[in-house]
Design a protein around this motif. Structure first.
Motif, PDB file in Angstrom:
ATOM      1  N   ALA A  74       3.861   2.019 -10.509  1.00 56.01           N
ATOM      2  CA  ALA A  74       4.400   2.219 -12.005  1.00 56.01           C
ATOM      3  C   ALA A  74       5.788   2.447 -11.714  1.00 56.01           C
ATOM      4  N   CYS A  75       6.220   2.824 -10.776  1.00 53.16           N
ATOM      5  CA  CYS A  75       7.804   3.144 -10.561  1.00 53.16           C
ATOM      6  C   CYS A  75       8.500   2.319  -9.547  1.00 53.16           C
ATOM      7  N   GLY A  76       7.877   1.840  -8.491  1.00 51.30           N
ATOM      8  CA  GLY A  76       8.461   0.988  -7.404  1.00 51.30           C
ATOM      9  C   GLY A  76       8.706   2.096  -6.473  1.00 51.30           C
ATOM     10  N   HIS A  77       8.792   3.251  -6.368  1.00 50.31           N
ATOM     11  CA  HIS A  77       9.209   4.075  -5.285  1.00 50.31           C
ATOM     12  C   HIS A  77       8.133   4.085  -4.210  1.00 50.31           C
ATOM     13  N   LEU A  78       8.642   4.414  -2.827  1.00 54.46           N
ATOM     14  CA  LEU A  78       7.576   4.555  -1.848  1.00 54.46           C
ATOM     15  C   LEU A  78       7.233   5.868  -1.970  1.00 54.46           C
ATOM     16  N   GLY A  79       5.751   5.832  -1.653  1.00 53.06           N
ATOM     17  CA  GLY A  79       5.100   6.973  -1.604  1.00 53.06           C
ATOM     18  C   GLY A  79       4.321   7.362  -0.354  1.00 53.06           C
ATOM     19  N   SER A  80       3.103   7.941  -0.307  1.00 58.62           N
ATOM     20  CA  SER A  80       2.548   8.181   1.042  1.00 58.62           C
ATOM     21  C   SER A  80       0.986   8.457   0.708  1.00 58.62           C
ATOM     22  N   ARG A  81       0.332   8.104   1.598  1.00 57.25           N
ATOM     23  CA  ARG A  81      -1.190   8.169   1.696  1.00 57.25           C
ATOM     24  C   ARG A  81      -1.487   9.496   2.400  1.00 57.25           C
ATOM     25  N   ARG A  82      -2.013  10.520   1.767  1.00 57.32           N
ATOM     26  CA  ARG A  82      -2.507  11.801   2.538  1.00 57.32           C
ATOM     27  C   ARG A  82      -3.899  11.350   3.253  1.00 57.32           C
ATOM     28  N   SER A  83      -4.459  10.436   2.594  1.00 51.73           N
ATOM     29  CA  SER A  83      -6.023  10.198   3.044  1.00 51.73           C
ATOM     30  C   SER A  83      -6.159   8.600   2.751  1.00 51.73           C
ATOM     31  N   GLN A  84      -7.132   8.034   3.321  1.00 47.64           N
ATOM     32  CA  GLN A  84      -7.418   6.730   3.326  1.00 47.64           C
ATOM     33  C   GLN A  84      -7.559   6.208   1.779  1.00 47.64           C
ATOM     34  N   ALA A  85      -7.924   7.099   0.983  1.00 48.45           N
ATOM     35  CA  ALA A  85      -8.223   6.818  -0.335  1.00 48.45           C
ATOM     36  C   ALA A  85      -7.271   7.173  -1.491  1.00 48.45           C
ATOM     37  N   ALA A  86      -6.237   8.048  -1.057  1.00 44.16           N
ATOM     38  CA  ALA A  86      -5.377   8.843  -2.154  1.00 44.16           C
ATOM     39  C   ALA A  86      -3.982   8.354  -1.691  1.00 44.16           C
ATOM     40  N   PHE A  87      -3.272   7.879  -2.881  1.00 40.58           N
ATOM     41  CA  PHE A  87      -1.700   7.382  -2.758  1.00 40.58           C
ATOM     42  C   PHE A  87      -1.261   8.455  -3.687  1.00 40.58           C
ATOM     43  N   ALA A  91      -5.710   4.689  -3.753  1.00 41.46           N
ATOM     44  CA  ALA A  91      -4.673   3.827  -2.948  1.00 41.46           C
ATOM     45  C   ALA A  91      -4.938   2.408  -2.882  1.00 41.46           C
ATOM     46  N   ASP A  92      -6.033   1.889  -2.844  1.00 43.49           N
ATOM     47  CA  ASP A  92      -6.558   0.541  -2.635  1.00 43.49           C
ATOM     48  C   ASP A  92      -6.182  -0.245  -4.104  1.00 43.49           C
ATOM     49  N   ILE A  93      -6.645   0.495  -5.189  1.00 43.15           N
ATOM     50  CA  ILE A  93      -6.249  -0.038  -6.532  1.00 43.15           C
ATOM     51  C   ILE A  93      -4.895  -0.045  -6.611  1.00 43.15           C
ATOM     52  N   ASN A  94      -4.158   0.911  -6.358  1.00 51.04           N
ATOM     53  CA  ASN A  94      -2.562   0.787  -6.105  1.00 51.04           C
ATOM     54  C   ASN A  94      -2.087  -0.415  -5.658  1.00 51.04           C
ATOM     55  N   ALA A  95      -2.508  -0.569  -4.490  1.00 47.19           N
ATOM     56  CA  ALA A  95      -2.150  -1.888  -3.576  1.00 47.19           C
ATOM     57  C   ALA A  95      -2.605  -3.111  -4.523  1.00 47.19           C
ATOM     58  N   ALA A  96      -3.710  -3.155  -5.084  1.00 45.13           N
ATOM     59  CA  ALA A  96      -4.039  -4.424  -5.634  1.00 45.13           C
ATOM     60  C   ALA A  96      -3.265  -4.711  -6.940  1.00 45.13           C
ATOM     61  N   ALA A  97      -2.775  -3.348  -7.584  1.00 47.15           N
ATOM     62  CA  ALA A  97      -2.029  -3.614  -8.755  1.00 47.15           C
ATOM     63  C   ALA A  97      -0.720  -4.251  -8.258  1.00 47.15           C
ATOM     64  N   ASN A  98       0.012  -3.497  -7.102  1.00 46.71           N
ATOM     65  CA  ASN A  98       1.195  -4.060  -6.650  1.00 46.71           C
ATOM     66  C   ASN A  98       1.250  -5.612  -6.212  1.00 46.71           C
ATOM     67  N   ILE A  99       0.163  -6.045  -5.780  1.00 45.04           N
ATOM     68  CA  ILE A  99       0.088  -7.306  -5.377  1.00 45.04           C
ATOM     69  C   ILE A  99      -0.087  -8.408  -6.524  1.00 45.04           C
ATOM     70  N   ALA A 100      -0.757  -8.000  -7.562  1.00 49.91           N
ATOM     71  CA  ALA A 100      -0.649  -8.318  -8.985  1.00 49.91           C
ATOM     72  C   ALA A 100       0.643  -8.685  -9.484  1.00 49.91           C
ATOM     73  N   GLY A 101       1.350  -7.533  -9.388  1.00 51.65           N
ATOM     74  CA  GLY A 101       2.534  -7.615 -10.052  1.00 51.65           C
ATOM     75  C   GLY A 101       3.685  -8.518  -9.287  1.00 51.65           C
ATOM     76  N   ARG A 102       3.399  -8.807  -8.017  1.00 50.83           N
ATOM     77  CA  ARG A 102       4.321  -9.637  -7.183  1.00 50.83           C
ATOM     78  C   ARG A 102       4.002 -11.022  -7.759  1.00 50.83           C
ATOM     79  N   SER A 116       0.708  -1.025  -0.031  1.00 48.19           N
ATOM     80  CA  SER A 116       0.206  -0.003  -0.027  1.00 48.19           C
ATOM     81  C   SER A 116       0.903   1.166  -0.010  1.00 48.19           C
ATOM     82  N   GLN A 117       2.129   1.175   0.066  1.00 46.36           N
ATOM     83  CA  GLN A 117       2.890   2.298   0.173  1.00 46.36           C
ATOM     84  C   GLN A 117       3.863   2.561  -0.985  1.00 46.36           C
ATOM     85  N   THR A 118       4.021   1.427  -2.064  1.00 46.70           N
ATOM     86  CA  THR A 118       4.705   1.556  -3.005  1.00 46.70           C
ATOM     87  C   THR A 118       4.121   1.644  -4.308  1.00 46.70           C
ATOM     88  N   CYS A 119       4.580   2.565  -5.167  1.00 48.06           N
ATOM     89  CA  CYS A 119       3.824   3.009  -6.438  1.00 48.06           C
ATOM     90  C   CYS A 119       4.154   1.793  -7.526  1.00 48.06           C
TER      91      CYS A 119
END
Length: 425
Positions: free
Chosen positions: A325-338, A352-363, A320-323
């Motif tokens: 697209a590029c793999g860099h660590l990011g931040s969640r300013r709110s529950q929904a936004a990465f 944020a949740d779609i970003n996390a799901a995409a990371n899970i799929a990528g792994r 939930s903290q990794t982008c």
């Protein structure tokens, strides 16, 4: 290649005669007294529980179940008090079932009782959708686990845990990974990845489940304060049934979502140690601990296996903290936004949740091949350990067809999931 799946079969006892009703109630009352004394004594080993329950007039199957269950209450569930409506648990050694198509009720269950020759038979009404498993259960084609007896309002209910063999789906040569993120705000968020691009995300809102859990906690506490203990069990069953219904709907829709893609492989986080690693404060920890992560994950796994879809588990660290697209660590300013911290990445704000799901799929396949330097290992550990599953080796993507936060500004409904985003490739 075969695997095993577990399921709980449910049945209702045919209304018993007055004599059998008394014996059932006596069994339940004796069991609960034994459970209460063993728990309040502080026993946390099987030997200590055995010393407490030995003198009770219970069958050995119920005593053995207590010896397993009481230490779990202490060590696994950290329970500080007992509910009043605990079912009577029996180990599988006491299981007996009879079947005859000539009877009004095809199946009969032998109720274990203390003392030689005291057990009695009673007809049961099975769930018609589970008839095949009940037949296999009678023919010893499935393995019986623990079974439980409980009085539910005006009926007696029997639950039997069974384990049965199913064909293990093989991972296709050109898989489409479909990642699912299970969370508190959005109960379930799915995202398929084609060529590293998030495709047609899926969201099942968690608002209804949050509302039910909050209402259950408040209602049961008020009933206890008003000494209305006789209603506590009824309301607890009501809320648990409603939450079970949500889990069943969400898991079914998740598998239906994955089936629309070519050669799908469902990818889930390995949550074996998620409870031990949570540290979000007492209030949030209670909410997260009460949510059935493993329950939803297990139902998705079971239904996917029945549908012939492989399921893989990956390390959940930093999803939930990794982008994506590029793999860099990011931040969640709110529950929904990465927000991605990489100024060169096309991602600014993303759901944020779609970003996390995409990371899970990528792994599923982070290096372009499965653990190339370790051909005899797997990068999908069930316990969340082992191989590295970083996403930092991907090239940044600037394709405008990717979905951004703005595409998900509206809330999804509680009753059904939303299939939104760019069309499937």
């Amino acid at each position: 290649m075969t695997a095993t799946a577990m399921k709980t079969l449910g049945a209702t006892l045919v209304p018993p005669t007055a004599h059998k009703e008394q014996r059932l109630q006596r069994t339940v009352a004796t069991y609960r007294r034994a459970l209460s004394e063993a728990f309040e004594s502080g026993a946390h080993t099987q030997s200590a529980v055995n010393d407490v329950v030995t003198g009770y007039n219970l069958t050995s199957y119920a005593k053995d179940a207590l010896k397993n269950y009481v230490p779990q209450l202490r060590d696994t569930y950290n329970a500080s008090e007992l509910d009043d409506d605990h079912p009577v648990r029996f180990t599988n050694r006491g299981w007996r079932l009879d079947r005859s198509e000539d009877r009004t009720h095809e199946f009969c269950w032998r109720v274990p009782q203390a003392g030689r020759g005291n057990a009695f038979w009673i007809p049961i009404r099975i769930n018609p959708t589970q008839r095949e498993l009940w037949s296999d259960l009678f023919n010893d084609d499935v393995t019986v686990g623990e079974f439980r007896l409980q009085e539910h309002r005006t009926n007696w209910v029997l639950h039997v845990t069974v384990e049965y063999a199913v064909a293990e789906p093989e991972e296709p040569n050109d898989p489409t990974p479909v990642g699912f993120d299970i969370g508190e705000s959005k109960l379930l968020t799915g995202c398929a990845c084609r060529d590293g691009t998030p495709t047609q995300p899926y969201i099942y809102d968690g608002g209804r489940a949050r509302h039910l859990r909050k209402e259950m906690f408040t209602t049961l506490r008020r009933l206890q304060e008003r000494d209305a203990e006789w209603r506590v069990g009824e309301r607890f069953d009501h809320y648990q049934n409603a939450l079970t219904d949500i889990v069943e709907k969400a898991s079914r829709q998740a598998v239906e979502y994955a089936r629309q893609f070519k050669n799908p492989v469902i990818v889930l986080e390995s949550l074996s140690y998620i409870r031990e690693h949570l540290d979000y404060g007492k209030w949030m920890n209670r909410r997260l601990h009460n949510w059935a992560f493993a329950r939803l994950t297990g139902r998705i796994e079971d239904k996917a296996r029945d549908a012939g879809i492989p399921v893989r588990f990956v390390n959940p660290a930093y999803t939930s903290q990794t982008c994506h697209a590029c793999g860099h660590l990011g931040s969640r300013r709110s529950q929904a936004a990465f927000r991605c911290a990489n100024s060169e990445c096309w991602v600014t704000e993303y759901h944020a949740d779609i970003n996390a799901a995409a990371n899970i799929a990528g792994r599923l396949n982070p290096w372009g091949e499965r653990c190339a330097l370790k051909p005899h290992t797997s990068d999908s550990p069930r316990d969340g350990s082992a191989c590295d599953s970083t996403t930092g080796h991907r090239e940044p993507s600037r394709q405008t067809r990717q979905t951004t936060l703005g595409d998900f500004s509206s809330e999804t409904s509680d009753d059904e999931a939303s299939l939104v985003g760019s069309p499937a490739l």
